[in-house]
Design a protein around this motif. Structure first.
Motif, short mmCIF file in Angstrom:
data_model
loop_
_atom_site.label_atom_id
_atom_site.label_comp_id
_atom_site.label_asym_id
_atom_site.label_seq_id
_atom_site.Cartn_x
_atom_site.Cartn_y
_atom_site.Cartn_z
N VAL A 206 0.85 -1.20 0.00
CA VAL A 206 0.00 0.00 0.00
C VAL A 206 0.88 1.25 0.00
O VAL A 206 1.93 1.27 0.64
CB VAL A 206 -0.96 0.02 1.22
N PRO A 207 0.48 2.30 -0.73
CA PRO A 207 1.31 3.51 -0.81
C PRO A 207 1.32 4.33 0.48
O PRO A 207 2.27 5.07 0.73
CB PRO A 207 0.68 4.30 -1.96
N ASN A 208 0.25 4.20 1.29
CA ASN A 208 0.18 4.95 2.54
C ASN A 208 -0.52 4.08 3.58
O ASN A 208 -1.74 3.90 3.54
CB ASN A 208 -0.57 6.27 2.34
N TYR A 209 0.27 3.54 4.50
CA TYR A 209 -0.29 2.56 5.44
C TYR A 209 -1.32 3.19 6.37
O TYR A 209 -2.34 2.56 6.68
CB TYR A 209 0.84 1.93 6.26
N MET A 210 -1.10 4.42 6.82
CA MET A 210 -2.05 5.04 7.75
C MET A 210 -3.40 5.25 7.07
O MET A 210 -4.46 5.02 7.67
CB MET A 210 -1.49 6.37 8.27
N GLU A 211 -3.38 5.67 5.81
CA GLU A 211 -4.64 5.85 5.08
C GLU A 211 -5.32 4.50 4.84
O GLU A 211 -6.55 4.40 4.87
CB GLU A 211 -4.38 6.57 3.75
N PHE A 212 -4.51 3.47 4.61
CA PHE A 212 -5.07 2.13 4.44
C PHE A 212 -5.77 1.67 5.72
O PHE A 212 -6.86 1.10 5.67
CB PHE A 212 -3.94 1.17 4.06
N LYS A 213 -5.16 1.94 6.88
CA LYS A 213 -5.78 1.56 8.15
C LYS A 213 -7.10 2.30 8.37
O LYS A 213 -8.07 1.74 8.89
CB LYS A 213 -4.83 1.84 9.32
N VAL A 214 -7.14 3.57 7.96
CA VAL A 214 -8.39 4.33 8.06
C VAL A 214 -9.46 3.67 7.19
O VAL A 214 -10.62 3.54 7.60
CB VAL A 214 -8.16 5.80 7.66
N SER A 215 -9.07 3.25 5.99
CA SER A 215 -10.03 2.57 5.10
C SER A 215 -10.57 1.31 5.76
O SER A 215 -11.77 1.01 5.67
CB SER A 215 -9.36 2.22 3.77
N GLN A 216 -9.70 0.56 6.44
CA GLN A 216 -10.15 -0.65 7.11
C GLN A 216 -11.08 -0.34 8.27
O GLN A 216 -12.10 -1.01 8.46
CB GLN A 216 -8.95 -1.47 7.59
N ALA A 286 4.04 0.50 2.67
CA ALA A 286 4.23 -0.68 3.52
C ALA A 286 3.78 -1.93 2.79
O ALA A 286 2.88 -1.91 1.95
CB ALA A 286 3.45 -0.53 4.83
N LEU A 287 4.45 -3.03 3.14
CA LEU A 287 3.99 -4.37 2.78
C LEU A 287 3.11 -4.86 3.92
O LEU A 287 3.51 -4.83 5.09
CB LEU A 287 5.18 -5.30 2.59
N VAL A 288 1.89 -5.30 3.60
CA VAL A 288 0.95 -5.77 4.62
C VAL A 288 0.63 -7.24 4.35
O VAL A 288 0.21 -7.60 3.24
CB VAL A 288 -0.36 -4.94 4.60
N LEU A 289 0.85 -8.07 5.36
CA LEU A 289 0.52 -9.50 5.28
C LEU A 289 -0.58 -9.79 6.30
O LEU A 289 -0.41 -9.53 7.49
CB LEU A 289 1.75 -10.36 5.59
N GLU A 290 -1.70 -10.32 5.83
CA GLU A 290 -2.80 -10.70 6.72
C GLU A 290 -2.95 -12.21 6.67
O GLU A 290 -2.92 -12.82 5.59
CB GLU A 290 -4.10 -10.03 6.29
N TYR A 291 -3.10 -12.82 7.85
CA TYR A 291 -3.15 -14.27 7.97
C TYR A 291 -4.58 -14.70 8.31
O TYR A 291 -5.18 -14.17 9.25
CB TYR A 291 -2.19 -14.75 9.05
N TYR A 292 -5.10 -15.65 7.54
CA TYR A 292 -6.47 -16.12 7.74
C TYR A 292 -6.49 -17.64 7.88
O TYR A 292 -5.72 -18.35 7.21
CB TYR A 292 -7.35 -15.74 6.54
N ALA A 293 -7.38 -18.12 8.74
CA ALA A 293 -7.60 -19.56 8.82
C ALA A 293 -8.27 -20.02 7.53
O ALA A 293 -9.16 -19.35 7.00
CB ALA A 293 -8.48 -19.89 10.02
N LEU A 294 -7.83 -21.16 7.02
CA LEU A 294 -8.43 -21.69 5.81
C LEU A 294 -9.92 -21.91 6.01
O LEU A 294 -10.73 -21.72 5.09
CB LEU A 294 -7.74 -23.01 5.43
N THR A 295 -10.31 -22.26 7.22
CA THR A 295 -11.73 -22.51 7.51
C THR A 295 -12.53 -21.22 7.60
O THR A 295 -13.75 -21.26 7.69
CB THR A 295 -11.87 -23.27 8.84
N SER A 296 -11.85 -20.05 7.58
CA SER A 296 -12.59 -18.78 7.66
C SER A 296 -13.19 -18.40 6.32
O SER A 296 -14.00 -17.49 6.23
CB SER A 296 -11.68 -17.65 8.15
N MET A 297 -12.77 -19.10 5.26
CA MET A 297 -13.38 -18.85 3.96
C MET A 297 -14.71 -19.60 3.95
O MET A 297 -14.74 -20.82 4.04
CB MET A 297 -12.47 -19.35 2.84
N LYS A 298 -15.78 -18.87 3.86
CA LYS A 298 -17.07 -19.52 4.03
C LYS A 298 -18.04 -19.14 2.92
O LYS A 298 -18.00 -18.04 2.38
CB LYS A 298 -17.67 -19.16 5.39
#
Length: 387
Positions: A206-216, A286-298
């Motif tokens: 993402v080009p601007n991590y703080m703005e990305f967090k606001v979006s989330q 920033a490089l952002v890595l998000e980790y999800y449980a495979l079972t969370s895909m529903k």
């Protein structure tokens, strides 16, 4: 045609192993003079029943229009679900290959097939020429119900897939030498005591991590999980394939599942395009890595990811740029023990887990021998020889 339920000759693949190896990394580049279409089938909702009214036992076949016209069997076939269902989850990645000169007249076809009767349940056709090379498209393929009206209140059939068109070289940047940023994520470093299933990683720059967090925080759908682009059939609009020059939320990419649950291993290489802003190092990127449980895909009413198990953030500050251009950058810049934050995951020592990763800038000056020797787990490999 889809409602006639034609017979399909291709059968499903065996269920994949979630433990990744170096050999299983899919190349980012196609062979010379060819293009590769990589399709990851996530899942579907509201699949139609079979002709006799029975619950479907679905898998997916991917092929080109020329293969279809010649009645050629495709090797690009997913596994079948463990039991009959109208809301399957696959998570399989398959590829088809075409001659580069045929891009303008080839489409990629996706068929959902019932394993018991080999009936064709759904049929989608996407023009390859509409796809921007190397961009990861996350599609929600929407099929009208049998009345032919896609906008009725009754539940629509939806197939969720990521489609990437890969060329044999990375396009040159107009404003610089660096064509792409390659990120390699190995796996969790320490054994976990409270993780019940394999994990997937969603990675983005993402080009601007703080703005990305606001979006989330504002629940902007484009910043959460994998944002899907609806494609209505039988004729999708070319406008649905447009890509923003630089996205505030980046261009998220999904890893293969990593297992076993107590020590997930991905050996996953992500390729981020310079034209998407991935090589513009700054104090905000920033490089952002998000980790999800495979079972969370529903499945269900929609198909999505639930809340991530944790997040890793690596600021791509300006000082990293010269480091990557020095001699040691030829080995890839290695980041060890990057913390996973905002998590309830615990290691056997009672601490939050960490991951190791490597990354490097790819430019027209990089020689393939250096990449091949010093980036052993890279998804680029010898395919760069056409540069």
């Amino acid at each position: 045609q889809p409602w006639l339920s034609p017979q399909v000759t291709e059968g499903p693949e065996d269920s994949p192993d979630t433990t990744q190896t170096v050999e299983s990394v899919i190349s980012h580049l196609s062979p010379s003079n060819k293009e590769t279409i990589t399709v990851t089938l996530h899942g579907a909702t509201n699949l139609p029943a079979c002709k006799d009214g029975s619950e479907p036992w679905p898998y997916v076949v991917v092929k080109t229009t020329s293969e279809e016209a010649k009645n050629q069997d495709s090797k690009a076939v997913t596994s079948v679900t463990s039991e009959p269902t109208k809301a399957p989850i696959w998570g399989d990645t398959v590829t088809v290959e075409i001659q580069a000169e045929d891009v303008g007249r080839e489409d990629v076809i996706l068929k959902v097939v019932d394993n018991n009767k080999k009936e064709e349940l759904l049929f989608y056709q996407i023009p390859i020429k509409y796809l921007r090379v190397f961009h990861p498209y996350h599609f929600e393929l929407v099929k009208p119900n049998k009345t032919g009206k896609a906008n009725e209140d009754t539940a629509k059939t939806q197939l969720y897939a990521t489609v990437v068109r890969k060329g044999s070289f990375i396009p040159r940047q107009v404003d610089g030498n660096h064509r792409a940023l390659e990120v390699f994520v190995r796996g969790i470093n320490e054994p976990l005591i409270n993780n019940p299933s394999p994990m997937v990683v969603i990675a983005r720059v993402v080009p601007n991590y703080m703005e990305f967090k606001v979006s989330q925080l504002n629940q902007d759908p484009a910043s959460l999980g994998l944002p899907f682009t609806p494609l209505s059939f039988p004729i999708p609009s070319v406008m649905n394939f447009d890509v923003a020059q630089v996205s505030q939320n980046g261009c998220p990419q999904l890893s293969k599942p990593g297992g076993p649950p107590e020590l997930p291993l991905w050996n996953q290489s992500f390729l981020f395009q310079g034209r998407d802003g991935a090589t513009n190092f700054s104090e905000d990127a920033a490089l952002v890595l998000e980790y999800y449980a495979l079972t969370s895909m529903k499945g269900g009413e929609s198909w999505t990811f639930s809340k991530p198990l944790g997040v890793s953030v690596l600021p791509l500050k300006s000082h990293l740029y010269p480091e990557m251009l020095t001699g040691k950058g030829l080995n890839g810049l290695r980041i060890e023990r990057l913390p996973i934050t905002d998590t309830k995951l615990k290691t056997i020592n009672g601490e939050a887990p960490t991951v190791d990763l490597s990354f490097q800038l790819l430019s027209s000056e990089v020689r393939p021998s250096l990449l091949h020797n010093c980036w052993p787990c890279s998804g680029l490999g010898s395919g760069l020889q056409g540069w």
